[in-house]
Motif scaffolding. Sequence first.
Motif, PDB file in Angstrom:
ATOM      1  N   MET A   1       1.592 -10.637   6.936  1.00 43.16           N
ATOM      2  CA  MET A   1       1.083  -9.426   5.954  1.00 43.16           C
ATOM      3  C   MET A   1       1.644  -8.369   6.284  1.00 43.16           C
ATOM      4  O   MET A   1       2.195  -7.863   5.069  1.00 43.16           O
ATOM      5  CB  MET A   1      -0.538  -9.350   5.925  1.00 43.16           C
ATOM      6  CG  MET A   1      -0.857  -8.525   5.039  1.00 43.16           C
ATOM      7  SD  MET A   1      -1.074  -9.513   3.586  1.00 43.16           S
ATOM      8  CE  MET A   1      -2.446  -8.391   2.941  1.00 43.16           C
ATOM      9  N   ALA A   2       1.853  -7.952   7.409  1.00 45.97           N
ATOM     10  CA  ALA A   2       2.901  -6.988   8.062  1.00 45.97           C
ATOM     11  C   ALA A   2       3.864  -6.469   7.706  1.00 45.97           C
ATOM     12  O   ALA A   2       4.671  -5.471   6.627  1.00 45.97           O
ATOM     13  CB  ALA A   2       2.477  -5.957   9.135  1.00 45.97           C
ATOM     14  N   ILE A   3       5.105  -8.230   7.830  1.00 49.01           N
ATOM     15  CA  ILE A   3       6.324  -8.641   6.935  1.00 49.01           C
ATOM     16  C   ILE A   3       6.149  -8.731   6.128  1.00 49.01           C
ATOM     17  O   ILE A   3       7.747  -7.529   4.810  1.00 49.01           O
ATOM     18  CB  ILE A   3       7.359  -9.415   7.732  1.00 49.01           C
ATOM     19  CG1 ILE A   3       6.788  -9.574   9.604  1.00 49.01           C
ATOM     20  CG2 ILE A   3       8.056  -9.832   7.447  1.00 49.01           C
ATOM     21  CD1 ILE A   3       7.016 -11.042   9.622  1.00 49.01           C
ATOM     22  N   PHE A   4       4.913  -8.318   4.686  1.00 44.59           N
ATOM     23  CA  PHE A   4       5.312  -8.787   3.109  1.00 44.59           C
ATOM     24  C   PHE A   4       5.136  -7.019   3.140  1.00 44.59           C
ATOM     25  O   PHE A   4       5.770  -6.313   2.049  1.00 44.59           O
ATOM     26  CB  PHE A   4       3.976  -9.709   2.810  1.00 44.59           C
ATOM     27  CG  PHE A   4       4.934  -9.550   1.335  1.00 44.59           C
ATOM     28  CD1 PHE A   4       5.079 -10.802   0.707  1.00 44.59           C
ATOM     29  CD2 PHE A   4       3.308  -9.080   0.691  1.00 44.59           C
ATOM     30  CE1 PHE A   4       5.632 -10.052  -0.869  1.00 44.59           C
ATOM     31  CE2 PHE A   4       3.319  -8.495  -0.694  1.00 44.59           C
ATOM     32  CZ  PHE A   4       4.212  -9.584  -1.674  1.00 44.59           C
ATOM     33  N   LEU A   6       6.454  -4.304   5.034  1.00 40.69           N
ATOM     34  CA  LEU A   6       7.688  -4.114   5.034  1.00 40.69           C
ATOM     35  C   LEU A   6       8.372  -4.240   3.579  1.00 40.69           C
ATOM     36  O   LEU A   6       9.600  -3.700   3.504  1.00 40.69           O
ATOM     37  CB  LEU A   6       7.820  -4.512   6.736  1.00 40.69           C
ATOM     38  CG  LEU A   6       6.485  -3.243   6.953  1.00 40.69           C
ATOM     39  CD1 LEU A   6       7.712  -3.892   8.692  1.00 40.69           C
ATOM     40  CD2 LEU A   6       7.355  -1.830   7.349  1.00 40.69           C
ATOM     41  N   PHE A   7       8.636  -5.815   3.347  1.00 44.08           N
ATOM     42  CA  PHE A   7       9.728  -5.623   2.388  1.00 44.08           C
ATOM     43  C   PHE A   7       9.879  -4.836   0.734  1.00 44.08           C
ATOM     44  O   PHE A   7      10.988  -4.616   0.884  1.00 44.08           O
ATOM     45  CB  PHE A   7       9.900  -7.631   2.682  1.00 44.08           C
ATOM     46  CG  PHE A   7      10.023  -8.287   1.978  1.00 44.08           C
ATOM     47  CD1 PHE A   7      11.556  -8.033   1.023  1.00 44.08           C
ATOM     48  CD2 PHE A   7       9.719  -8.848  -0.688  1.00 44.08           C
ATOM     49  CE1 PHE A   7      12.330  -8.437   0.666  1.00 44.08           C
ATOM     50  CE2 PHE A   7      10.701  -8.839  -1.224  1.00 44.08           C
ATOM     51  CZ  PHE A   7      11.687  -8.740  -0.239  1.00 44.08           C
ATOM     52  N   ILE A   8       8.372  -5.115   0.887  1.00 46.18           N
ATOM     53  CA  ILE A   8       8.544  -4.450  -0.887  1.00 46.18           C
ATOM     54  C   ILE A   8       8.402  -3.156  -0.765  1.00 46.18           C
ATOM     55  O   ILE A   8       9.164  -2.484  -1.585  1.00 46.18           O
ATOM     56  CB  ILE A   8       6.667  -4.325  -1.121  1.00 46.18           C
ATOM     57  CG1 ILE A   8       6.542  -6.386  -1.163  1.00 46.18           C
ATOM     58  CG2 ILE A   8       6.433  -4.546  -2.361  1.00 46.18           C
ATOM     59  CD1 ILE A   8       7.338  -6.746  -2.353  1.00 46.18           C
ATOM     60  N   LEU A   9       8.008  -2.041   0.000  1.00 46.83           N
ATOM     61  CA  LEU A   9       8.634  -0.610   0.821  1.00 46.83           C
ATOM     62  C   LEU A   9      10.186  -0.176   0.694  1.00 46.83           C
ATOM     63  O   LEU A   9      10.677  -0.009  -0.055  1.00 46.83           O
ATOM     64  CB  LEU A   9       8.054  -0.718   1.835  1.00 46.83           C
ATOM     65  CG  LEU A   9       6.250  -0.293   1.870  1.00 46.83           C
ATOM     66  CD1 LEU A   9       6.146   0.450   2.788  1.00 46.83           C
ATOM     67  CD2 LEU A   9       5.536   1.180   0.700  1.00 46.83           C
TER      68      LEU A   9
END
Length: 132
Positions: A1-4, A6-9
């Motif tokens: 979830m955290a990687i997703f 960070l990807f969106i940001l």
Amino acid sequence: MAIFILFILGLGFYMLSKQGNDTLVESNYYEKGLTYDEEYNALENTFAEHAEPIITVNPNQLILQLKDSANYSLVLMRPSNAKADKKFAGKTIGKNHLILLQRNVTDKGLWLLDLKWESNNKNYQYKKSITL
């Protein structure tokens, strides 16, 4: 979830950093809108009087031949890179009314040609996509 997240940001920051670099929208579109009637009349003069230039591309030169002697301004626009746009102005050469451009100053690929000229107290304009 955290990687997703960070990807969106990261994607959001990337898109914001690219804002204003869109080469498909001209920076002076409002001013061009104000002079649209003049441009339309110049385009109409070109087609009504069959004054379209003859365009020849060879390995060394781009050659444009006009119907009559004229003062011209020519813009070669690169759709993929606005910084590569080239502007030329001058008077046609010789009795064949030629515009000669050396090809070594342009990148290979698709270019948008926008030629404006004045001849016999009339304005003309011609736009075309060409591949160099």
